[in-house]
Enzyme design. Structure first.
Site, PDB file in Angstrom:
ATOM      1  N   CYS A 202      49.550  38.034  37.589  1.00 48.85           N
ATOM      2  CA  CYS A 202      48.217  38.474  38.039  1.00 48.85           C
ATOM      3  C   CYS A 202      47.206  37.940  37.028  1.00 48.85           C
ATOM      4  O   CYS A 202      47.238  38.322  35.857  1.00 48.85           O
ATOM      5  CB  CYS A 202      48.161  40.004  38.109  1.00 48.85           C
ATOM      6  SG  CYS A 202      46.570  40.616  38.701  1.00 48.85           S
TER       7      CYS A 202
ATOM      8  N   CYS B 163      40.393  37.244  42.364  1.00 51.96           N
ATOM      9  CA  CYS B 163      41.784  36.887  42.087  1.00 51.96           C
ATOM     10  C   CYS B 163      41.762  35.695  41.134  1.00 51.96           C
ATOM     11  O   CYS B 163      41.308  34.610  41.513  1.00 51.96           O
ATOM     12  CB  CYS B 163      42.482  36.528  43.390  1.00 51.96           C
ATOM     13  SG  CYS B 163      44.168  35.957  43.159  1.00 51.96           S
TER      14      CYS B 163
HETATM   15  N1  LIG Z   1      45.298  42.607  43.922  1.00 53.79           N
HETATM   16  C1  LIG Z   1      44.058  42.502  43.179  1.00 53.79           C
HETATM   17  C2  LIG Z   1      43.326  41.191  43.503  1.00 53.79           C
HETATM   18  C3  LIG Z   1      44.153  39.995  43.213  1.00 53.79           C
HETATM   19  C4  LIG Z   1      44.516  39.882  41.772  1.00 53.79           C
HETATM   20  C5  LIG Z   1      45.199  38.534  41.577  1.00 53.79           C
HETATM   21  N2  LIG Z   1      46.608  38.535  41.762  1.00 53.79           N
HETATM   22  C6  LIG Z   1      44.816  37.862  40.284  1.00 53.79           C
HETATM   23  O1  LIG Z   1      45.477  36.859  39.955  1.00 53.79           O
HETATM   24  O2  LIG Z   1      43.830  38.263  39.641  1.00 53.79           O
HETATM   25  C7  LIG Z   1      43.138  43.633  43.542  1.00 53.79           C
HETATM   26  O3  LIG Z   1      43.096  44.021  44.709  1.00 53.79           O
HETATM   27  O4  LIG Z   1      42.425  44.090  42.637  1.00 53.79           O
END
Ligand SMILES: N[C@@H](CCC[C@H](N)C(=O)O)C(=O)O
Length: 260
Positions: free
Chosen positions: A199, A74
Site C-alpha cells: 500500500c 492510491c
Molecule cells: N484502500 C485505500 C486506497 C488505496 C490505497 C492504495 N493501495 C495505495 O497504494 O495507497 C483507501 O481506501 O484508503
C-alpha cells in the site's frame, strides 16, 4: 459495449486500468467495477483506475477500491498510472496529474521506477500505542511483535471497523523496525477489506510516522512490503512533512478486452 483494459502492479498492489479519455466507461456502476476487480469472476485487482483528460494537467486519475466504490488517493496506483500514461505516449520522463487529493508531480525512468510526489502531511496524531495520519488516504500505524505470523486480516478488520474510525474507517498498517532506515509492514486495506501485498500511501504513512515518533532520524526510508520494496523520502519543515516522495517499480502485467 467492449472495453480494453490494462493490468499493472506496483510491488504487488495490482490494478485494472482503463483509458477513459472518451468518458465512455460507466463509472457509476459500482457492481461492474467490483466485478472487474474480482479475482475469479473478473480480471482481478486491488483497485480500478480510470485515466481521463484534464484541462490543466497531463491527465486525471480516478480511483476505485475493489469493492467498487470510488476512494481516496492510491500511491501505488498513481505510480502505475504514470507508467500507463508513458505507455500511451502521453508522458516521457516527468508529468503532473490531478487526483482526488490534488496535484501530483512524478518522474519515471527507463526501468519504470516511478517517483511520485505525495501530499504534504501537517498533522500526525501520536497516541500511546498507535499513530494516525493521512497521506492522501487515512492510515493507522502500530508496531506488532511478530509481523510475519500476525493475523493481519482479523486484527486489521477489528481496528478498521472499531470505534476509532467510525463509518469512514481507515487503512491499518502493522510495523516491524529493521534498522534506522528500514521498516517492514503489512497492511489491511480499507475498501479491499483484506491484506494487500503493498500500500503506497500506507508505506508513506509508516515512514513519516516512524520519523514523527523518533524511531528514525533519517528522511530517506526503505519500506519492505509483502510484494517488494518501496522508498519514501521527505523533508520536515516545522511540524509539516513536505517534498514527500514515494518511489518504486510500476509494471505492466497484461492487457485485454471484454464485453460489459
Ligand atoms: N484502500 C485505500 C486506497 C488505496 C490505497 C492504495 N493501495 C495505495 O497504494 O495507497 C483507501 O481506501 O484508503
Amino acid at each position: 459495449m467492449s472495453i480494453t483494459f490494462y493490468k499493472y502492479q506496483g510491488t504487488g498492489n495490482d490494478f485494472v486500468i482503463i483509458d477513459n479519455r472518451d468518458l465512455s466507461f460507466p463509472k457509476n456502476n459500482t457492481k461492474l467495477i467490483e466485478h472487474l476487480c474480482d479475482r475469479r469472476f473478473g480480471i482481478g485487482g486491488d483497485g480500478l483506475m480510470l485515466l481521463e483528460n484534464d484541462n490543466l494537467t497531463d491527465f486525471k486519475m480516478v480511483y476505485y477500491n475493489s469493492d467498487g466504490n470510488e476512494s481516496s488517493m492510491c500511491g501505488n496506483g498513481g505510480r502505475c498510472l504514470v507508467a500507463f500514461a508513458k505507455h500511451l505516449g502521453m508522458v516521457e520522463k516527468e508529468t503532473t496529474f490531478i487526483a482526488t487529493d490534488g496535484l501530483h508531480q512524478a518522474q519515471i525512468n527507463d526501468e519504470n521506477i516511478v517517483s511520485l510526489q505525495m501530499i504534504d502531511v501537517a498533522e500526525v496524531k501520536i497516541e500511546s500505542n498507535y499513530v494516525f495520519l493521512n497521506t492522501g488516504s487515512p492510515h493507522h500505524v502500530q508496531f506488532v511483535d511478530d509481523l510475519e505470523h500476525f493475523d493481519v486480516k482479523t486484527e486489521g478488520a477489528k481496528i478498521r471497523y472499531g470505534n476509532l474510525y467510525g463509518k469512514p474507517g481507515s487503512n491499518i498498517n502493522f510495523v516491524k523496525q529493521i534498522s534506522d532506515t528500514e521498516f517492514s509492514i503489512r497492511t489491511y486495506e480499507r475498501g479491499v477489506e483484506d491484506e494487500t501485498l503493498s500500500c503506497g500511501t500506507g508505506a508513506t504513512a509508516v515512514a513519516i510516522a516512524m520519523h514523527a515518533i523518533g524511531k528514525t532520524s533519517k528522511n530517506e526510508i526503505t519500506i519492505n512490503v509483502e510484494g517488494g520494496k518501496l522508498k519514501v523520502s521527505f523533508e520536515k519543515e516545522g511540524e509539516t512533512y513536505k517534498n514527500v516522495h514515494l518511489i518504486g517499480p510500476a509494471k505492466f502485467v497484461f492487457s485485454g478486452s471484454l464485453t460489459i
